[in-house]
Write a protein that holds these residues in place. Structure first.
Motif, short mmCIF file in Angstrom:
data_model
loop_
_atom_site.label_atom_id
_atom_site.label_comp_id
_atom_site.label_asym_id
_atom_site.label_seq_id
_atom_site.Cartn_x
_atom_site.Cartn_y
_atom_site.Cartn_z
N LYS A 256 48.22 56.95 16.13
CA LYS A 256 49.34 56.11 16.10
C LYS A 256 48.94 54.79 15.71
N LEU A 257 47.71 54.47 15.88
CA LEU A 257 47.28 53.14 15.05
C LEU A 257 47.03 53.19 13.64
N ALA A 258 46.61 54.40 13.34
CA ALA A 258 46.43 54.77 11.71
C ALA A 258 47.78 54.79 11.16
N SER A 259 49.00 55.07 11.55
CA SER A 259 50.16 55.39 10.90
C SER A 259 50.69 53.94 11.07
N ASP A 260 50.47 53.06 11.98
CA ASP A 260 50.88 51.67 11.72
C ASP A 260 50.16 50.94 10.60
N LYS A 261 48.95 51.50 10.40
CA LYS A 261 48.26 50.90 9.39
C LYS A 261 48.76 51.36 7.59
N ALA A 262 49.13 52.95 8.00
CA ALA A 262 49.63 53.39 6.96
C ALA A 262 50.87 52.66 6.27
N LYS A 263 51.67 51.95 7.06
CA LYS A 263 52.78 51.37 6.42
C LYS A 263 52.52 50.40 5.75
N LYS A 264 51.38 49.77 5.65
CA LYS A 264 50.90 48.62 4.84
C LYS A 264 50.38 49.12 3.61
N GLU A 265 50.01 50.51 3.66
CA GLU A 265 49.46 50.78 2.45
C GLU A 265 50.48 51.63 1.16
N ASP A 266 50.12 51.23 0.07
CA ASP A 266 50.97 51.88 -0.89
C ASP A 266 51.27 52.93 -0.98
#
Length: 399
Positions: free
Chosen positions: A151-161
């Motif tokens: 879940k934490l990784a998915s939040d960060k994934a939104k900021k990745e191209d």
């Protein structure tokens, strides 16, 4: 034991994405979805976010501050349909998919690297591309060894191209040092306030606490959060779908009113939708509730336990209208109505009713089957009851 590989697939700006899917002309524009015609912003496109439209902002304020924005009333039936398509597509990759919400699902990818002959990051990229190409839905994917880290990784994934982010459990501590506890899945305002008082600000400071202290201070949930953040799979991904225990349909009226017939018609609309859903689920309810919300947001409710479970709108409406009379006040102006069907039982677990009228029950079944067939063939709301067209009655904001 080998670690699990868990992905959280999260649809980006899901409600807006669904609107753009059915109306491609909206792509690249500052689109916001609102809860109802006088409601609040519940989803924003990237362009709307860049413009400055805020989540939860009332429509009148958004229009005043951002008049060039495009504002669309939520269409929850569309969103539910697209959600089913996304979840179905995910099940083509893994048999173990746990639907977390209408736009999120945990997917167990463990062992699929060999099947697809791709590293997990590449597999996630492939899943993302297939969903985009076949369903025209953008998703972000977070990968790790536990649900909390995914879940934490998915939040960060939104900021990745690339829309993908992986947290290796061996190096999770470095991520936790950069993460405030309020960013952690399962930690709400009250728990955040408690941890702050204890001097715990970051996720790293949380996992540094002893199990004994967490167990005493927070309980089992505190221990689960700690060990999940350390990469341990405390909560398994489960494909089991738990049947709901209740159905609730509420919505804003098309206008503020104290007209009893208008309110009854709104309840009829909700009752029909709820009972049709009960029949699709092969379930019956044994408790009916009615809700009225005034213009000033005061809420009145009344409930009744049924002698015999039912899934037929003509039986539920008789009870609902009696409940309505108990809470309706002609001197008040109302903004929304709702129906609650609770204490659900399913056909496989249904108990026989001692004084059941089999002839009447057969008639009810045939009539309900006829209504459901008509709607299946000609579309929802093809059969209407009441005094006014449902489109004139309400703007849906909750399902």
């Amino acid at each position: 034991m080998a670690r699990k590989v868990i992905a959280l697939v999260d649809c980006d700006s899901f409600f807006v994405c669904c609107e753009q899917k059915v109306n491609p002309e909206l792509k690249g524009k500052p689109v916001s979805v609102i809860s109802n015609k006088d409601g609040c912003v519940i989803s924003r496109s990237k362009e709307a976010k860049k413009m400055g439209v805020r989540m939860g902002e009332p429509l009148f304020m958004a229009k005043k501050e951002h008049p060039k924005g495009i504002y669309i009333v939520a269409n929850h039936e569309l969103y539910a349909d697209v959600s089913r398509q996304v979840m179905s597509k995910l099940r083509e990759f893994s048999p173990t998919v746990e639907v977390y919400s209408i736009d999120e699902a945990f997917v167990d990818l463990t062992g699929l690297r060999r099947l697809f002959k791709k590293e997990y990051i590449d597999l996630a990229a492939y899943i993302r591309s297939v969903i985009k190409e076949e369903l025209d839905v953008d998703v972000s994917i977070g990968i790790s060894s536990s649900k909390s880290l995914a879940k934490l990784a998915s939040d960060k994934a939104k900021k990745e191209d690339c829309g993908i982010y992986a947290i290796n459990p061996r190096f999770a501590v470095e991520e936790l040092k950069k993460t405030n506890i309020e960013e952690i899945w399962g930690i709400g305002r009250n728990l955040t306030r408690f941890f702050h008082k204890a001097g715990i600000i970051t996720a790293y400071e949380l996992v540094s606490q002893s199990d004994a202290w967490l167990d005493k201070a927070v309980g089992v949930r505190g221990l689960e959060i700690k060990h999940e953040l350390l990469g341990e799979t405390v909560s398994q991904v489960s494909a089991e779908v738990k049947p709901p225990k209740s159905i609730q349909n509420t919505s804003a009226l098309g206008k503020f009113t104290s007209d009893l017939n208008f309110i009854k018609n709104s309840l009829n609309y909700h009752i029909h939708k709820s009972c049709a859903k009960l029949r699709r689920m092969e379930a019956k309810c044994s408790l009916v509730g009615v809700m009225l919300r005034t213009k000033d947001f005061l809420v009145y409710t009344e409930k009744k336990v049924l002698e015999k479970p039912t899934c037929y709108e003509w039986e539920v409406s008789d009870i609902a209208f009696n409940l309505l009379e108990k809470i309706y006040n002609p001197t008040l102006i109302y903004r929304s109505t709702g129906v609650m069907l609770e204490n659900l039982t399913y056909d496989s677990n249904e108990q026989l009713f001692l004084f059941a009228n089999s002839e009447e029950d057969n008639k009810n079944k045939k009539l309900a089957k006829c209504l459901d067939k008509l709607e299946s063939r000609f579309g929802k709301n093809v059969v209407k009851t009441g005094f006014v067209s449902p489109k004139d009655l309400l703007e849906e904001d909750c399902k």
